[in-house]
Design a protein around this motif. Sequence first.
Motif, PDB file in Angstrom:
ATOM      1  N   LEU A  64     -25.510 -16.007  -9.417  1.00 58.32           N
ATOM      2  CA  LEU A  64     -25.775 -16.920  -7.986  1.00 58.32           C
ATOM      3  C   LEU A  64     -26.580 -18.103  -8.707  1.00 58.32           C
ATOM      4  O   LEU A  64     -27.440 -18.086  -9.523  1.00 58.32           O
ATOM      5  CB  LEU A  64     -26.788 -16.036  -7.402  1.00 58.32           C
ATOM      6  CG  LEU A  64     -27.374 -16.934  -6.071  1.00 58.32           C
ATOM      7  CD1 LEU A  64     -26.247 -16.895  -5.032  1.00 58.32           C
ATOM      8  CD2 LEU A  64     -28.706 -16.005  -5.681  1.00 58.32           C
ATOM      9  N   CYS A  65     -25.993 -19.235  -8.207  1.00 60.68           N
ATOM     10  CA  CYS A  65     -26.936 -20.580  -8.362  1.00 60.68           C
ATOM     11  C   CYS A  65     -27.391 -21.027  -7.039  1.00 60.68           C
ATOM     12  O   CYS A  65     -27.139 -20.894  -5.934  1.00 60.68           O
ATOM     13  CB  CYS A  65     -25.493 -21.665  -8.394  1.00 60.68           C
ATOM     14  SG  CYS A  65     -26.435 -23.178  -9.003  1.00 60.68           S
ATOM     15  N   ILE A  66     -28.918 -21.161  -7.188  1.00 58.97           N
ATOM     16  CA  ILE A  66     -29.800 -21.826  -6.212  1.00 58.97           C
ATOM     17  C   ILE A  66     -29.815 -23.398  -5.997  1.00 58.97           C
ATOM     18  O   ILE A  66     -30.200 -23.899  -7.074  1.00 58.97           O
ATOM     19  CB  ILE A  66     -31.114 -21.356  -6.189  1.00 58.97           C
ATOM     20  CG1 ILE A  66     -30.990 -19.743  -6.358  1.00 58.97           C
ATOM     21  CG2 ILE A  66     -32.063 -21.688  -4.884  1.00 58.97           C
ATOM     22  CD1 ILE A  66     -32.361 -18.718  -6.474  1.00 58.97           C
ATOM     23  N   LEU A  67     -29.305 -24.118  -5.321  1.00 63.09           N
ATOM     24  CA  LEU A  67     -29.277 -25.444  -5.187  1.00 63.09           C
ATOM     25  C   LEU A  67     -30.322 -25.987  -4.109  1.00 63.09           C
ATOM     26  O   LEU A  67     -30.543 -25.322  -3.167  1.00 63.09           O
ATOM     27  CB  LEU A  67     -27.882 -25.817  -4.862  1.00 63.09           C
ATOM     28  CG  LEU A  67     -26.808 -25.712  -5.795  1.00 63.09           C
ATOM     29  CD1 LEU A  67     -25.560 -25.734  -5.212  1.00 63.09           C
ATOM     30  CD2 LEU A  67     -26.982 -26.893  -7.043  1.00 63.09           C
ATOM     31  N   GLY A  68     -30.730 -27.254  -4.170  1.00 63.24           N
ATOM     32  CA  GLY A  68     -31.536 -27.853  -3.022  1.00 63.24           C
ATOM     33  C   GLY A  68     -32.184 -29.082  -4.113  1.00 63.24           C
ATOM     34  O   GLY A  68     -32.346 -29.170  -5.254  1.00 63.24           O
ATOM     35  N   SER A  69     -32.615 -29.769  -3.087  1.00 64.32           N
ATOM     36  CA  SER A  69     -33.469 -30.995  -3.402  1.00 64.32           C
ATOM     37  C   SER A  69     -34.733 -30.703  -4.242  1.00 64.32           C
ATOM     38  O   SER A  69     -35.267 -29.525  -3.949  1.00 64.32           O
ATOM     39  CB  SER A  69     -33.493 -31.960  -2.346  1.00 64.32           C
ATOM     40  OG  SER A  69     -34.412 -31.751  -1.444  1.00 64.32           O
ATOM     41  N   PRO A 126     -32.553  -7.117 -20.541  1.00 65.64           N
ATOM     42  CA  PRO A 126     -32.727  -7.443 -19.126  1.00 65.64           C
ATOM     43  C   PRO A 126     -31.410  -6.972 -18.382  1.00 65.64           C
ATOM     44  O   PRO A 126     -30.344  -7.205 -19.169  1.00 65.64           O
ATOM     45  CB  PRO A 126     -33.327  -8.582 -18.853  1.00 65.64           C
ATOM     46  CG  PRO A 126     -32.706  -9.487 -19.735  1.00 65.64           C
ATOM     47  CD  PRO A 126     -32.610  -8.558 -21.116  1.00 65.64           C
ATOM     48  N   LYS A 127     -31.378  -6.764 -16.848  1.00 66.45           N
ATOM     49  CA  LYS A 127     -30.000  -6.668 -16.260  1.00 66.45           C
ATOM     50  C   LYS A 127     -29.833  -8.016 -15.749  1.00 66.45           C
ATOM     51  O   LYS A 127     -28.705  -8.330 -15.305  1.00 66.45           O
ATOM     52  CB  LYS A 127     -30.220  -5.700 -15.000  1.00 66.45           C
ATOM     53  CG  LYS A 127     -30.162  -4.066 -15.878  1.00 66.45           C
ATOM     54  CD  LYS A 127     -28.857  -3.879 -16.480  1.00 66.45           C
ATOM     55  CE  LYS A 127     -29.005  -2.280 -16.793  1.00 66.45           C
ATOM     56  NZ  LYS A 127     -27.907  -1.936 -17.655  1.00 66.45           N
ATOM     57  N   ILE A 128     -31.165  -8.965 -15.475  1.00 69.76           N
ATOM     58  CA  ILE A 128     -30.972 -10.178 -15.028  1.00 69.76           C
ATOM     59  C   ILE A 128     -31.731 -11.062 -15.537  1.00 69.76           C
ATOM     60  O   ILE A 128     -32.763 -10.794 -16.060  1.00 69.76           O
ATOM     61  CB  ILE A 128     -31.620 -10.184 -13.460  1.00 69.76           C
ATOM     62  CG1 ILE A 128     -30.909  -8.916 -12.484  1.00 69.76           C
ATOM     63  CG2 ILE A 128     -31.301 -11.444 -12.621  1.00 69.76           C
ATOM     64  CD1 ILE A 128     -31.570  -8.851 -11.264  1.00 69.76           C
ATOM     65  N   ILE A 183     -29.189 -15.706 -12.541  1.00 71.68           N
ATOM     66  CA  ILE A 183     -29.480 -16.291 -11.315  1.00 71.68           C
ATOM     67  C   ILE A 183     -30.213 -17.604 -11.709  1.00 71.68           C
ATOM     68  O   ILE A 183     -31.088 -17.590 -12.419  1.00 71.68           O
ATOM     69  CB  ILE A 183     -30.724 -15.546 -10.316  1.00 71.68           C
ATOM     70  CG1 ILE A 183     -30.074 -14.213  -9.929  1.00 71.68           C
ATOM     71  CG2 ILE A 183     -31.123 -16.463  -9.359  1.00 71.68           C
ATOM     72  CD1 ILE A 183     -31.085 -13.331  -9.277  1.00 71.68           C
ATOM     73  N   SER A 184     -29.464 -18.768 -11.578  1.00 75.77           N
ATOM     74  CA  SER A 184     -30.166 -19.933 -11.782  1.00 75.77           C
ATOM     75  C   SER A 184     -30.335 -20.979 -10.878  1.00 75.77           C
ATOM     76  O   SER A 184     -29.504 -21.518  -9.917  1.00 75.77           O
ATOM     77  CB  SER A 184     -29.006 -20.634 -12.761  1.00 75.77           C
ATOM     78  OG  SER A 184     -29.520 -21.937 -13.624  1.00 75.77           O
ATOM     79  N   VAL A 185     -31.479 -21.573 -11.034  1.00 71.05           N
ATOM     80  CA  VAL A 185     -31.832 -22.709 -10.097  1.00 71.05           C
ATOM     81  C   VAL A 185     -31.327 -24.068 -10.835  1.00 71.05           C
ATOM     82  O   VAL A 185     -31.607 -24.326 -12.101  1.00 71.05           O
ATOM     83  CB  VAL A 185     -33.618 -23.122 -10.043  1.00 71.05           C
ATOM     84  CG1 VAL A 185     -33.571 -24.314  -9.607  1.00 71.05           C
ATOM     85  CG2 VAL A 185     -33.974 -21.991  -9.012  1.00 71.05           C
ATOM     86  N   LEU A 186     -30.635 -24.845 -10.175  1.00 75.82           N
ATOM     87  CA  LEU A 186     -30.139 -26.226 -10.491  1.00 75.82           C
ATOM     88  C   LEU A 186     -30.303 -27.153  -9.613  1.00 75.82           C
ATOM     89  O   LEU A 186     -30.239 -27.053  -8.373  1.00 75.82           O
ATOM     90  CB  LEU A 186     -28.557 -25.928 -10.812  1.00 75.82           C
ATOM     91  CG  LEU A 186     -27.981 -25.241 -12.073  1.00 75.82           C
ATOM     92  CD1 LEU A 186     -26.586 -24.927 -12.179  1.00 75.82           C
ATOM     93  CD2 LEU A 186     -28.638 -25.544 -13.407  1.00 75.82           C
ATOM     94  N   HIS A 187     -30.176 -28.425 -10.239  1.00 72.80           N
ATOM     95  CA  HIS A 187     -30.190 -29.503  -9.221  1.00 72.80           C
ATOM     96  C   HIS A 187     -28.870 -30.237  -9.639  1.00 72.80           C
ATOM     97  O   HIS A 187     -28.510 -31.126  -8.627  1.00 72.80           O
ATOM     98  CB  HIS A 187     -31.279 -30.564  -9.850  1.00 72.80           C
ATOM     99  CG  HIS A 187     -31.697 -31.744  -8.818  1.00 72.80           C
ATOM    100  ND1 HIS A 187     -32.430 -31.603  -7.713  1.00 72.80           N
ATOM    101  CD2 HIS A 187     -31.218 -32.902  -9.265  1.00 72.80           C
ATOM    102  CE1 HIS A 187     -32.413 -33.043  -6.969  1.00 72.80           C
ATOM    103  NE2 HIS A 187     -31.606 -33.699  -7.770  1.00 72.80           N
ATOM    104  N   ASP A 188     -28.256 -30.040 -10.789  1.00 71.79           N
ATOM    105  CA  ASP A 188     -27.005 -30.505 -10.920  1.00 71.79           C
ATOM    106  C   ASP A 188     -25.995 -30.025 -10.197  1.00 71.79           C
ATOM    107  O   ASP A 188     -25.524 -28.770 -10.568  1.00 71.79           O
ATOM    108  CB  ASP A 188     -26.663 -30.728 -12.387  1.00 71.79           C
ATOM    109  CG  ASP A 188     -25.591 -31.477 -12.823  1.00 71.79           C
ATOM    110  OD1 ASP A 188     -24.528 -31.388 -12.069  1.00 71.79           O
ATOM    111  OD2 ASP A 188     -25.486 -32.300 -14.014  1.00 71.79           O
TER     112      ASP A 188
END
Length: 238
Positions: free
Chosen positions: A30-35, A157-159, A193-198
């Motif tokens: 899962l990718c978490i996007l947003g400004s 880890p599992k995540i 699970i990754s937070v990204l801006h790109d």
Amino acid sequence: MLKIKNLSCNYGKNLVLKDINFNLNQGENLCILGSNGCGKTTLIKAISGLLNYSGNIQLFNKEVKNIKPHELGKFIAVLSQNSNVYFSYTIFDTVMLGRYLHISNNIFIKPDKAQVDYVLYCLESVGIADLKDRELSTLSGGQMQKVFLARALAQEPKIIILDEPSNHLDIKSQMELFVFLKEWTKDGEHTVISVLHDISLAVNFFNNGILLKNGEIIFKGNLKNLSSKDLLTTYDFD
């Protein structure tokens, strides 16, 4: 595996996340996007058990806030965007920190051969076994990110959760990181699970994503279905 229902988080009187709902199956990424300031980092901190919250975050049918940190660390490893080094440990010693969750006896006792071998395996997995005796302060940004990834793997880890992992990395290091993680999850037992801006990086390496705006989800699903309208109303492209 991960079920989030009616999740809200606040800092004092400031409500940062509002009624977040989504599920994630084991083996899905899962990718978490947003400004900036939309609540991305707050969301992963809540999932990681680092923030109080209202609502529910269930991990393998257990409420995250009820899981002891020592046990939660066996499920979730976090790679922070903060690359500051406060102690110049060797690479080997840094990665060994991830094994202490699995060492039941006194942590001041020298690790046995099985623990040492597992750390060496993690170092080899990310391609830095030859650096094991170097100090952290001597490494480049890309090398240091590999050290922290190896430390995360040492937790078994599992995540793995990443907070803007591409920050401070050149393009080659970014690609190496995500190619490795994509391979790591192919067995269907592991999740990223990754937070990204790109946005381009997200689309290249993730299928599933959520888009946050002002602490609320305005899109969730396959990133190929993410509309230009959603992006234009979320990001400031000026």
